[in-house]
Motif scaffolding. Structure first.
Motif, PDB file in Angstrom:
ATOM      1  N   ALA A 125       0.829  -1.204   0.000  1.00  0.00           N
ATOM      2  CA  ALA A 125       0.000   0.000   0.000  1.00  0.00           C
ATOM      3  C   ALA A 125       0.864   1.255   0.000  1.00  0.00           C
ATOM      4  O   ALA A 125       0.559   2.238  -0.689  1.00  0.00           O
ATOM      5  N   VAL A 126       1.956   1.234   0.764  1.00  0.00           N
ATOM      6  CA  VAL A 126       2.867   2.381   0.795  1.00  0.00           C
ATOM      7  C   VAL A 126       3.563   2.532  -0.558  1.00  0.00           C
ATOM      8  O   VAL A 126       3.780   3.659  -1.029  1.00  0.00           O
ATOM      9  N   ARG A 127       3.899   1.407  -1.198  1.00  0.00           N
ATOM     10  CA  ARG A 127       4.531   1.482  -2.521  1.00  0.00           C
ATOM     11  C   ARG A 127       3.616   2.140  -3.548  1.00  0.00           C
ATOM     12  O   ARG A 127       4.075   2.834  -4.456  1.00  0.00           O
TER      13      ARG A 127
ATOM     14  N   LEU B 244      12.570  -3.677   3.611  1.00  0.00           N
ATOM     15  CA  LEU B 244      12.295  -2.328   3.123  1.00  0.00           C
ATOM     16  C   LEU B 244      13.574  -1.635   2.678  1.00  0.00           C
ATOM     17  O   LEU B 244      13.605  -0.931   1.654  1.00  0.00           O
ATOM     18  N   LYS B 245      14.641  -1.834   3.458  1.00  0.00           N
ATOM     19  CA  LYS B 245      15.911  -1.186   3.144  1.00  0.00           C
ATOM     20  C   LYS B 245      16.447  -1.630   1.786  1.00  0.00           C
ATOM     21  O   LYS B 245      17.049  -0.839   1.044  1.00  0.00           O
ATOM     22  N   GLU B 246      16.210  -2.896   1.443  1.00  0.00           N
ATOM     23  CA  GLU B 246      16.721  -3.444   0.196  1.00  0.00           C
ATOM     24  C   GLU B 246      15.898  -3.031  -1.011  1.00  0.00           C
ATOM     25  O   GLU B 246      16.318  -3.222  -2.150  1.00  0.00           O
ATOM     26  N   ASN B 247      14.701  -2.480  -0.790  1.00  0.00           N
ATOM     27  CA  ASN B 247      13.834  -2.071  -1.893  1.00  0.00           C
ATOM     28  C   ASN B 247      14.084  -0.600  -2.220  1.00  0.00           C
ATOM     29  O   ASN B 247      13.888   0.274  -1.379  1.00  0.00           O
TER      30      ASN B 247
ATOM     31  N   ALA C 134      13.766   4.061  -0.500  1.00  0.00           N
ATOM     32  CA  ALA C 134      15.083   4.632  -0.211  1.00  0.00           C
ATOM     33  C   ALA C 134      14.998   5.880   0.674  1.00  0.00           C
ATOM     34  O   ALA C 134      15.825   6.082   1.577  1.00  0.00           O
ATOM     35  N   GLU C 135      13.987   6.721   0.451  1.00  0.00           N
ATOM     36  CA  GLU C 135      13.909   7.988   1.183  1.00  0.00           C
ATOM     37  C   GLU C 135      13.459   7.808   2.625  1.00  0.00           C
ATOM     38  O   GLU C 135      13.766   8.646   3.485  1.00  0.00           O
ATOM     39  N   ILE C 136      12.705   6.762   2.913  1.00  0.00           N
ATOM     40  CA  ILE C 136      12.153   6.608   4.264  1.00  0.00           C
ATOM     41  C   ILE C 136      12.715   5.408   5.027  1.00  0.00           C
ATOM     42  O   ILE C 136      12.530   5.309   6.239  1.00  0.00           O
ATOM     43  N   SER C 137      13.421   4.517   4.324  1.00  0.00           N
ATOM     44  CA  SER C 137      13.860   3.274   4.970  1.00  0.00           C
ATOM     45  C   SER C 137      14.873   3.524   6.080  1.00  0.00           C
ATOM     46  O   SER C 137      14.905   2.797   7.084  1.00  0.00           O
TER      47      SER C 137
END
Length: 577
Positions: free
Chosen positions: A184-186, A363-366, A370-373
């Protein structure tokens, strides 16, 4: 030069050597666990504190690069833990717990995320995406921590069984709902890359893929060990199964913890009698693996990051704990659970570790995140670390107040568990009652007997001599083949069964026993104990005959007050194997 700096220099020199780092982590973790036990704290707490001491916040003996080579051990530890948790989802044994587990899961996935969302978005003034991700993340409970404390406390009972099954289910739900929240966030961050359909399919892909993978490997393991009897071969095959499940899950982007959980669940439901496969073969070195795991969990805590976001960390920890405790109280009250389970179950659900951190790292790997991880990972890891320090203590308190601590030892009537008990039992005749109890015994104990011949054997004994002991109690019994063990089931009738008894009192409690010839002495001992206590103790009779559920009956039979007749079969202080 002071001691800590000298130690730091000494240990930093070979920090690129994974085996050296592993040895130091294991040594410190083991020492921390021993010190914690001396202070009457869970050893897990000491291991986590040892990791904090080694990490960037205190001595900084290693950096994060030094522990990256230990990732296979972490994956194996998580897999081993997940298999262990999965083996507690024995559907037949949990048949009386479905209602309370279902209600608990429903309230955990609603109340806890809702409170966390409100705390972070309205009190913490964060974006809705932040609240949504952390709301889903809040559902999970650390299975490794809960299992470690239960084993260390030698706890056993309705509380323990409910807690472990609840942990397995809430981790399934957490992974599925986090996938949905992330999708949903994506949609918001990258509308062109994700669709609404992806949001709905994400949890189904995770759950379905893990179930298929874990089920397939579990089935292969059961079939492959059917004729294997040598311990070293069973151990080898079990290690292969965990690594295989973890590796394939990583390759296909499926949660390896979920896949291993389904692996354990498949084993226990397809071959419940084969306790030597799965996680039990690792019992001798499992403490060492878990010591490394928890020490590394503490290593991740960075006080600098914690200081930067301490308000959000506090809001998350408090809101999550409140949600867990209230969900436990409300669900258990709605399910009619025993008072001790109702009041203290939520306290056992506070620990949080590997699952949450693993989801955050995804999340970090996606690149979309990038801006919020960075900020999410920093707050998330700090929050998890705090929960993992507080959680073991609250879980230990919950176990102690539930009365389950120290009960994982053989007792005289240890073969009658919650699933072997039926309340509000009804039957028109003695033959009908015996038939229903035989069906319960076959289904819950997994007996391999000819049903009709077994019933005929029991009724033949009844024809020779009635098993009605008096005051509402009857203890019929049958014979099992050689090599079996004493088993039993219990039926409780509140109104009384409408067939004759020697003393004219209605029959309220039937305990069907079955034993092979070589267990005859214990069978007679149990029969005598039941006659002397249930058959003559009016107070105990009133408690049993008016019990609200099978869980209440089990708690009565295993309470401290019952130790006079349902006594432990070992000397005080003696360790069980």
């Amino acid at each position: 030069m002071n001691g800590p700096i000298l130690l730091a220099i000494m240990f930093t020199l070979p920090s690129d050597n994974a085996l050296f780092v592993l040895a130091v982590l294991l040594a410190f973790g083991t020492l921390g666990g021993l010190l914690a036990r001396r202070l009457h704290l869970p050893s897990v707490t000491g291991q986590i504190l040892a990791g904090i001491a080694l990490g960037p916040s205190v001595l900084h003996l290693f950096d994060h690069h030094a522990v990256e080579g230990l990732s296979p051990i972490i994956h194996f530890a998580l897999g081993l833990i997940a298999v262990d948790v999965g083996t507690h989802l024995h559907l037949r044994r949990l048949r009386n717990a479905f209602r309370r587990l279902g209600l608990l899961l429903l309230l955990e996935i609603t109340i806890t995320p809702f409170l966390v969302y409100l705390a972070l978005v309205f009190a913490g003034r964060q974006d809705w995406t932040f609240g949504m991700l952390f709301g889903a993340l809040a559902i999970s409970t650390a299975p490794a921590t809960v299992l470690a404390i239960i084993k260390e406390s030698r706890a056993k009972g309705v509380y323990v069984r409910t807690l472990i099954a609840a942990v397995a289910l809430n981790n399934m739900a957490c992974i599925a709902l986090f996938e949905m929240a992330a999708a949903a966030v994506r949609v918001t961050l990258d509308p062109s890359g994700t669709t609404t359909t992806d949001v709905l399919l994400a949890p189904l892909v995770q759950l379905g893929g893990a179930a298929v993978l874990g089920g397939a490997v579990g089935l292969a393991l059961v079939l492959g060990t059917r004729h294997v009897i040598q311990t070293e071969q069973v151990t080898t095959v079990s290690i292969i199964s965990i690594f295989l499940t973890t590796g394939i899950a990583d390759f296909f982007g499926v949660s390896n913890l979920l896949a291993c959980l389904f692996l354990g669940m498949t084993i226990v439901n397809l071959a419940p009698e084969k306790e030597e496969i799965g996680h039990r073969v690792f019992v001798n070195f499992e403490p060492a693996v878990l010591a490394v795991f928890f020490t590394l969990a503490g290593f991740e805590l960075d006080f600098e990051k914690l200081a930067q976001g301490w308000i959000l960390v506090t809001l998350f920890v408090v809101a999550r704990a409140g949600g867990k405790i209230w969900a436990g109280i409300l669900a258990m009250r709605m399910a009619g659970a025993t008072e001790k389970v109702r009041r203290y179950l939520g306290m056992g659900l506070i620990p949080q570790a590997g699952v949450a951190v693993g989801l955050l790292l995804q999340l970090k790997e996606n690149p979309v995140f990038a801006e919020i991880s960075g900020s999410i990972l920093a707050i998330g890891v700090a929050s998890v670390a705090v929960n993992e320090i507080i959680g073991p203590i609250t879980t230990r308190i919950g176990l102690a107040r539930s009365g389950d601590i120290g009960k994982d030892r053989p007792r005289l009537i240890d073969f009658i568990h919650e699933e072997n008990i039926v309340t509000d039992f009804k039957a028109d005749t003695k033959a009908d009652a015996v038939s229903k109890l035989v069906d319960l015994m076959i289904s819950t104990h997994g007996l391999q007997v000819d049903r009709e011949e077994f019933i005929k054997d029991i009724m033949g004994r009844e024809a020779l001599m009635s098993s009605c002991i008096g005051r509402g109690l009857a203890v019929p019994h049958g014979t099992l083949p050689e090599g079996g063990k004493l088993v039993g089931v219990m039926g409780i009738s509140r109104q009384g069964l409408p067939f004759g008894t020697p003393d004219g009192l209605p029959l309220r409690c039937l305990v069907l026993l079955a034993a092979p010839p070589d267990e005859r002495d214990r069978h007679l001992e149990v029969q005598g104990v039941l006659a002397r206590n249930i058959g003559s103790n009016w107070s105990l009779q009133l408690q049993l005959y008016n019990a609200k559920s099978a869980a209440h009956v089990y708690e009565i039979l295993h309470a401290e007050e019952a130790e006079d007749f349902n006594y432990f079969l070992e000397a005080d202080g003696e360790e069980t194997a």
